[in-house]
Motif scaffolding. Sequence first.
Motif, PDB file in Angstrom:
ATOM      1  N   HIS A  14       5.411 -13.106  -8.236  1.00  0.00           N
ATOM      2  CA  HIS A  14       4.272 -12.355  -8.768  1.00  0.00           C
ATOM      3  C   HIS A  14       4.711 -11.003  -9.330  1.00  0.00           C
ATOM      4  N   GLU A  15       5.952 -10.943  -9.795  1.00  0.00           N
ATOM      5  CA  GLU A  15       6.496  -9.684 -10.296  1.00  0.00           C
ATOM      6  C   GLU A  15       5.692  -9.126 -11.465  1.00  0.00           C
ATOM      7  N   LEU A  16       5.270  -9.989 -12.387  1.00  0.00           N
ATOM      8  CA  LEU A  16       4.517  -9.512 -13.543  1.00  0.00           C
ATOM      9  C   LEU A  16       3.177  -8.912 -13.119  1.00  0.00           C
ATOM     10  N   ALA A  17       2.507  -9.536 -12.186  1.00  0.00           N
ATOM     11  CA  ALA A  17       1.231  -8.998 -11.700  1.00  0.00           C
ATOM     12  C   ALA A  17       1.443  -7.639 -11.029  1.00  0.00           C
ATOM     13  N   LEU A  18       2.499  -7.531 -10.235  1.00  0.00           N
ATOM     14  CA  LEU A  18       2.806  -6.241  -9.608  1.00  0.00           C
ATOM     15  C   LEU A  18       3.130  -5.184 -10.654  1.00  0.00           C
ATOM     16  N   THR A  73       0.839  -1.203   0.000  1.00  0.00           N
ATOM     17  CA  THR A  73       0.000   0.000   0.000  1.00  0.00           C
ATOM     18  C   THR A  73       0.872   1.251   0.000  1.00  0.00           C
ATOM     19  N   HIS A  74       1.925   1.252   0.817  1.00  0.00           N
ATOM     20  CA  HIS A  74       2.862   2.381   0.828  1.00  0.00           C
ATOM     21  C   HIS A  74       3.463   2.590  -0.560  1.00  0.00           C
ATOM     22  N   LEU A  75       3.867   1.504  -1.211  1.00  0.00           N
ATOM     23  CA  LEU A  75       4.456   1.619  -2.549  1.00  0.00           C
ATOM     24  C   LEU A  75       3.470   2.210  -3.551  1.00  0.00           C
ATOM     25  N   ILE A  76       2.256   1.743  -3.534  1.00  0.00           N
ATOM     26  CA  ILE A  76       1.246   2.248  -4.464  1.00  0.00           C
ATOM     27  C   ILE A  76       1.017   3.739  -4.232  1.00  0.00           C
ATOM     28  N   ALA A  96      -8.889   7.579  -8.178  1.00  0.00           N
ATOM     29  CA  ALA A  96      -9.468   6.262  -8.452  1.00  0.00           C
ATOM     30  C   ALA A  96      -8.396   5.265  -8.876  1.00  0.00           C
ATOM     31  N   SER A  97      -7.368   5.729  -9.564  1.00  0.00           N
ATOM     32  CA  SER A  97      -6.321   4.800  -9.991  1.00  0.00           C
ATOM     33  C   SER A  97      -5.552   4.251  -8.790  1.00  0.00           C
ATOM     34  N   ILE A  98      -5.349   5.071  -7.769  1.00  0.00           N
ATOM     35  CA  ILE A  98      -4.677   4.592  -6.552  1.00  0.00           C
ATOM     36  C   ILE A  98      -5.563   3.577  -5.830  1.00  0.00           C
ATOM     37  N   LYS A  99      -6.823   3.906  -5.663  1.00  0.00           N
ATOM     38  CA  LYS A  99      -7.746   2.985  -4.977  1.00  0.00           C
ATOM     39  C   LYS A  99      -7.865   1.664  -5.735  1.00  0.00           C
ATOM     40  N   THR A 100      -7.930   1.726  -7.052  1.00  0.00           N
ATOM     41  CA  THR A 100      -8.024   0.506  -7.852  1.00  0.00           C
ATOM     42  C   THR A 100      -6.750  -0.320  -7.721  1.00  0.00           C
ATOM     43  N   ALA A 101      -5.593   0.333  -7.772  1.00  0.00           N
ATOM     44  CA  ALA A 101      -4.325  -0.386  -7.613  1.00  0.00           C
ATOM     45  C   ALA A 101      -4.248  -1.045  -6.237  1.00  0.00           C
ATOM     46  N   GLU A 102      -4.690  -0.335  -5.207  1.00  0.00           N
ATOM     47  CA  GLU A 102      -4.705  -0.925  -3.858  1.00  0.00           C
ATOM     48  C   GLU A 102      -5.641  -2.128  -3.805  1.00  0.00           C
ATOM     49  N   HIS A 103      -6.793  -2.014  -4.452  1.00  0.00           N
ATOM     50  CA  HIS A 103      -7.751  -3.123  -4.478  1.00  0.00           C
ATOM     51  C   HIS A 103      -7.145  -4.339  -5.188  1.00  0.00           C
ATOM     52  N   LEU A 104      -6.538  -4.112  -6.346  1.00  0.00           N
ATOM     53  CA  LEU A 104      -5.919  -5.216  -7.088  1.00  0.00           C
ATOM     54  C   LEU A 104      -4.774  -5.842  -6.303  1.00  0.00           C
ATOM     55  N   ALA A 105      -4.000  -5.014  -5.627  1.00  0.00           N
ATOM     56  CA  ALA A 105      -2.912  -5.541  -4.795  1.00  0.00           C
ATOM     57  C   ALA A 105      -3.468  -6.400  -3.669  1.00  0.00           C
ATOM     58  N   GLY A 106      -4.583  -5.973  -3.086  1.00  0.00           N
ATOM     59  CA  GLY A 106      -5.222  -6.769  -2.042  1.00  0.00           C
ATOM     60  C   GLY A 106      -5.701  -8.110  -2.564  1.00  0.00           C
ATOM     61  N   VAL A 139       9.554  -6.572  -0.980  1.00  0.00           N
ATOM     62  CA  VAL A 139       9.046  -5.889   0.219  1.00  0.00           C
ATOM     63  C   VAL A 139       7.617  -6.291   0.560  1.00  0.00           C
ATOM     64  N   SER A 140       6.894  -6.835  -0.410  1.00  0.00           N
ATOM     65  CA  SER A 140       5.507  -7.223  -0.151  1.00  0.00           C
ATOM     66  C   SER A 140       5.347  -8.739  -0.019  1.00  0.00           C
ATOM     67  N   SER A 141       6.469  -9.450  -0.001  1.00  0.00           N
ATOM     68  CA  SER A 141       6.460 -10.910   0.100  1.00  0.00           C
ATOM     69  C   SER A 141       5.643 -11.559  -1.014  1.00  0.00           C
TER      70      SER A 141
END
Length: 185
Positions: free
Chosen positions: A143-147, A86-89, A164-174, A137-139
């Motif tokens: 999954h590098e390609l997905a990140l 989340t910090h990275l995003i 919205a792009s930040i929230k969507t990226a956080e959602h996908l990361a979750g 850093v995110s363990s």
Amino acid sequence: MTPDTMTKISAGLETAFARHGFATPSVEDLRDAASVSLRTLYKYLPSRADMVLAALQHRHQRYLAHLFDGLPPNTAPDTTPETALTHLIRRVGSWMQTETAHGCLFHGAVAADPQNQALKDLLQRHKAEVAQRAASVSSLEGHELALLQIFEGLTQTWALHPEASIKTAEHLAGLLQAAKDQART
């Protein structure tokens, strides 16, 4: 070649290319942006292609520092791999807000000179290093390609939908974290 002079030149060139693109600035504009004489500019970087590479290498180091320097370690009491991601995003979002709202400068350079293999190699190295370090850093090793797709999506949609792009990226990361956790059980 003194490191201070090269850093000064590279920083100025990065700023010029980020503001004006790769085709627009004249050599005189680049000289002025680098705050050196034309002779000094050509002494350090004898071609425009060298100037672009130096600018992007400088940007690569700045971007890595922006994303990863001072990131709370996973060993901190309130830091988990999820919060590190989340910090990275959010740091990608702050980069887009302060540095550029026009997408990735590395992609722009390759688009401006698609036959330049050195630019393609630098683009690939830049993206791979960001993805690898983010996975670490995110363990999310493996999954590098997905990140990378999450980060690339964020940078490409930023201009149209910043928040919205930040929230969507956080959602996908979750979702990625949850899928990884579920696969372990």
